[in-house]
Design a protein around this motif. Structure first.
Motif, PDB file in Angstrom:
ATOM      1  N   ASP A  15       0.831  -1.210   0.000  1.00 10.19           N
ATOM      2  CA  ASP A  15       0.000   0.000   0.000  1.00 10.19           C
ATOM      3  C   ASP A  15       0.864   1.258   0.000  1.00 10.19           C
ATOM      4  N   ARG A  16       1.952   1.241   0.771  1.00  6.09           N
ATOM      5  CA  ARG A  16       2.873   2.387   0.757  1.00  6.09           C
ATOM      6  C   ARG A  16       3.465   2.563  -0.644  1.00  6.09           C
ATOM      7  N   MET A  17       3.840   1.450  -1.281  1.00  6.51           N
ATOM      8  CA  MET A  17       4.418   1.514  -2.624  1.00  6.51           C
ATOM      9  C   MET A  17       3.406   2.087  -3.625  1.00  6.51           C
ATOM     10  N   PHE A  18       2.142   1.650  -3.553  1.00  7.49           N
ATOM     11  CA  PHE A  18       1.113   2.168  -4.466  1.00  7.49           C
ATOM     12  C   PHE A  18       0.914   3.668  -4.267  1.00  7.49           C
ATOM     13  N   MET A  19       0.926   4.113  -3.008  1.00 12.41           N
ATOM     14  CA  MET A  19       0.731   5.533  -2.736  1.00 12.41           C
ATOM     15  C   MET A  19       1.948   6.332  -3.198  1.00 12.41           C
ATOM     16  N   GLU A  20       3.145   5.827  -2.939  1.00 14.90           N
ATOM     17  CA  GLU A  20       4.356   6.515  -3.397  1.00 14.90           C
ATOM     18  C   GLU A  20       4.343   6.660  -4.916  1.00 14.90           C
ATOM     19  N   ARG A  21       3.933   5.608  -5.612  1.00 14.97           N
ATOM     20  CA  ARG A  21       3.855   5.657  -7.073  1.00 14.97           C
ATOM     21  C   ARG A  21       2.836   6.699  -7.524  1.00 14.97           C
ATOM     22  N   ALA A  22       1.689   6.747  -6.863  1.00 13.96           N
ATOM     23  CA  ALA A  22       0.649   7.720  -7.225  1.00 13.96           C
ATOM     24  C   ALA A  22       1.130   9.154  -7.001  1.00 13.96           C
ATOM     25  N   PHE A  23       1.829   9.403  -5.906  1.00 13.71           N
ATOM     26  CA  PHE A  23       2.382  10.743  -5.657  1.00 13.71           C
ATOM     27  C   PHE A  23       3.451  11.080  -6.692  1.00 13.71           C
ATOM     28  N   ARG A  24       4.276  10.096  -7.037  1.00 14.43           N
ATOM     29  CA  ARG A  24       5.324  10.320  -8.043  1.00 14.43           C
ATOM     30  C   ARG A  24       4.692  10.669  -9.391  1.00 14.43           C
ATOM     31  N   ARG A  25       3.671   9.944  -9.781  1.00 13.82           N
ATOM     32  CA  ARG A  25       2.990  10.205 -11.065  1.00 13.82           C
ATOM     33  C   ARG A  25       2.328  11.578 -11.087  1.00 13.82           C
ATOM     34  N   ALA A  26       1.925  12.067  -9.923  1.00 14.15           N
ATOM     35  CA  ALA A  26       1.313  13.396  -9.827  1.00 14.15           C
ATOM     36  C   ALA A  26       2.372  14.493  -9.695  1.00 14.15           C
ATOM     37  N   GLY A  27       3.660  14.089  -9.672  1.00 14.08           N
ATOM     38  CA  GLY A  27       4.743  15.061  -9.523  1.00 14.08           C
ATOM     39  C   GLY A  27       4.860  15.589  -8.101  1.00 14.08           C
ATOM     40  N   LEU A  28       4.384  14.825  -7.128  1.00 18.92           N
ATOM     41  CA  LEU A  28       4.348  15.282  -5.742  1.00 18.92           C
ATOM     42  C   LEU A  28       5.137  14.389  -4.797  1.00 18.92           C
ATOM     43  N   GLU A  29       6.036  13.567  -5.329  1.00 18.88           N
ATOM     44  CA  GLU A  29       6.745  12.614  -4.476  1.00 18.88           C
ATOM     45  C   GLU A  29       7.525  13.291  -3.351  1.00 18.88           C
ATOM     46  N   HIS A  30       7.939  14.524  -3.548  1.00 20.64           N
ATOM     47  CA  HIS A  30       8.727  15.238  -2.541  1.00 20.64           C
ATOM     48  C   HIS A  30       7.914  15.632  -1.302  1.00 20.64           C
ATOM     49  N   ILE A  31       6.580  15.576  -1.384  1.00 17.32           N
ATOM     50  CA  ILE A  31       5.781  15.988  -0.211  1.00 17.32           C
ATOM     51  C   ILE A  31       5.280  14.809   0.612  1.00 17.32           C
ATOM     52  N   LEU A  32       5.453  13.579   0.120  1.00 18.57           N
ATOM     53  CA  LEU A  32       4.959  12.411   0.838  1.00 18.57           C
ATOM     54  C   LEU A  32       6.030  11.855   1.767  1.00 18.57           C
ATOM     55  N   HIS A  33       5.667  11.717   3.031  1.00 14.87           N
ATOM     56  CA  HIS A  33       6.518  11.071   4.025  1.00 14.87           C
ATOM     57  C   HIS A  33       5.727   9.865   4.531  1.00 14.87           C
ATOM     58  N   THR A  34       6.400   8.746   4.709  1.00 14.41           N
ATOM     59  CA  THR A  34       5.707   7.543   5.157  1.00 14.41           C
ATOM     60  C   THR A  34       6.312   7.008   6.448  1.00 14.41           C
ATOM     61  N   VAL A  35       5.446   6.410   7.255  1.00 17.25           N
ATOM     62  CA  VAL A  35       5.854   5.693   8.460  1.00 17.25           C
ATOM     63  C   VAL A  35       5.099   4.370   8.451  1.00 17.25           C
ATOM     64  N   SER A  36       5.640   3.370   9.161  1.00 15.21           N
ATOM     65  CA  SER A  36       5.081   2.024   9.021  1.00 15.21           C
ATOM     66  C   SER A  36       4.248   1.530  10.200  1.00 15.21           C
ATOM     67  N   ASP A  37       4.036   2.357  11.201  1.00 18.06           N
ATOM     68  CA  ASP A  37       3.143   1.949  12.291  1.00 18.06           C
ATOM     69  C   ASP A  37       2.688   3.182  13.072  1.00 18.06           C
ATOM     70  N   GLY A  38       1.745   2.960  13.973  1.00 16.27           N
ATOM     71  CA  GLY A  38       1.176   4.062  14.739  1.00 16.27           C
ATOM     72  C   GLY A  38       2.156   4.750  15.670  1.00 16.27           C
ATOM     73  N   GLN A  39       3.054   3.979  16.279  1.00 14.80           N
ATOM     74  CA  GLN A  39       4.040   4.590  17.172  1.00 14.80           C
ATOM     75  C   GLN A  39       4.989   5.494  16.386  1.00 14.80           C
ATOM     76  N   GLU A  40       5.373   5.054  15.202  1.00 14.01           N
ATOM     77  CA  GLU A  40       6.250   5.865  14.358  1.00 14.01           C
ATOM     78  C   GLU A  40       5.527   7.144  13.916  1.00 14.01           C
ATOM     79  N   ALA A  41       4.229   7.046  13.645  1.00 14.95           N
ATOM     80  CA  ALA A  41       3.444   8.240  13.294  1.00 14.95           C
ATOM     81  C   ALA A  41       3.446   9.231  14.455  1.00 14.95           C
ATOM     82  N   LYS A  42       3.252   8.718  15.645  1.00 10.24           N
ATOM     83  CA  LYS A  42       3.253   9.562  16.846  1.00 10.24           C
ATOM     84  C   LYS A  42       4.618  10.228  17.031  1.00 10.24           C
ATOM     85  N   ASP A  43       5.696   9.465  16.860  1.00  9.32           N
ATOM     86  CA  ASP A  43       7.050  10.027  16.976  1.00  9.32           C
ATOM     87  C   ASP A  43       7.282  11.114  15.940  1.00  9.32           C
ATOM     88  N   TYR A  44       6.852  10.869  14.707  1.00 14.46           N
ATOM     89  CA  TYR A  44       7.001  11.871  13.644  1.00 14.46           C
ATOM     90  C   TYR A  44       6.238  13.142  14.028  1.00 14.46           C
TER      91      TYR A  44
END
Length: 137
Positions: A15-44
């Motif tokens: 799912d992260r890969m599909f979203m990264e690809r969609a942002f890249r195709r829209a020319g927006l890859e530089h604004i997407l940041h990803t984390v892989s769990d809820g604790q990491e989201a909280k830390d971010y």
């Protein structure tokens, strides 16, 4: 300071890969940041640990949040955010494969701004990016 950054909290690599690809195709890859769990989201969001540098990890304009993740689930992250003064008003879009009405109701009750079901076809992730752009960026 809020930017046009999107933080995507998702434990599924595909799912992260599909979203990264969609942002890249829209020319927006530089604004997407990803984390892989809820604790990491909280830390971010708190700017803790490896996310301390706000130039590298800016506070997002919107959080795209999966519900079912390890360590902390999306509901727990959302509930925590709505008690934090600096994060209370940050827009949260629940992005889940759950079609359950009770999940949608609970997300709304906890303060989610939007609820989007994950597309069953990876090519439709671009539609999600367009929706984010139109509504939140």
């Amino acid at each position: 300071m809020t930017s046009s950054t999107v933080l995507y909290a998702e434990d599924e690599d595909s799912d992260r890969m599909f979203m990264e690809r969609a942002f890249r195709r829209a020319g927006l890859e530089h604004i997407l940041h990803t984390v892989s769990d809820g604790q990491e989201a909280k830390d971010y969001l708190r700017g803790h640990g490896i996310y301390e540098d706000r130039n590298l990890h800016p506070l997002p304009a919107v959080l795209l949040l999966d519900l079912r993740m390890p360590l902390l689930g999306g509901f727990e992250v959302l509930e925590w955010m709505r008690t934090e003064p600096g994060l209370r008003s940050l827009p949260v879009v629940i992005f889940t494969s759950s079609p359950r009405a009770e999940d949608k109701a609970r997300a709304k009750e906890l303060g989610a701004n939007d609820f989007v079901e994950k597309p069953s076809v990876p090519a439709r992730y671009g539609d999600v990016v367009l929706r984010l752009q139109e509504k939140w960026l």
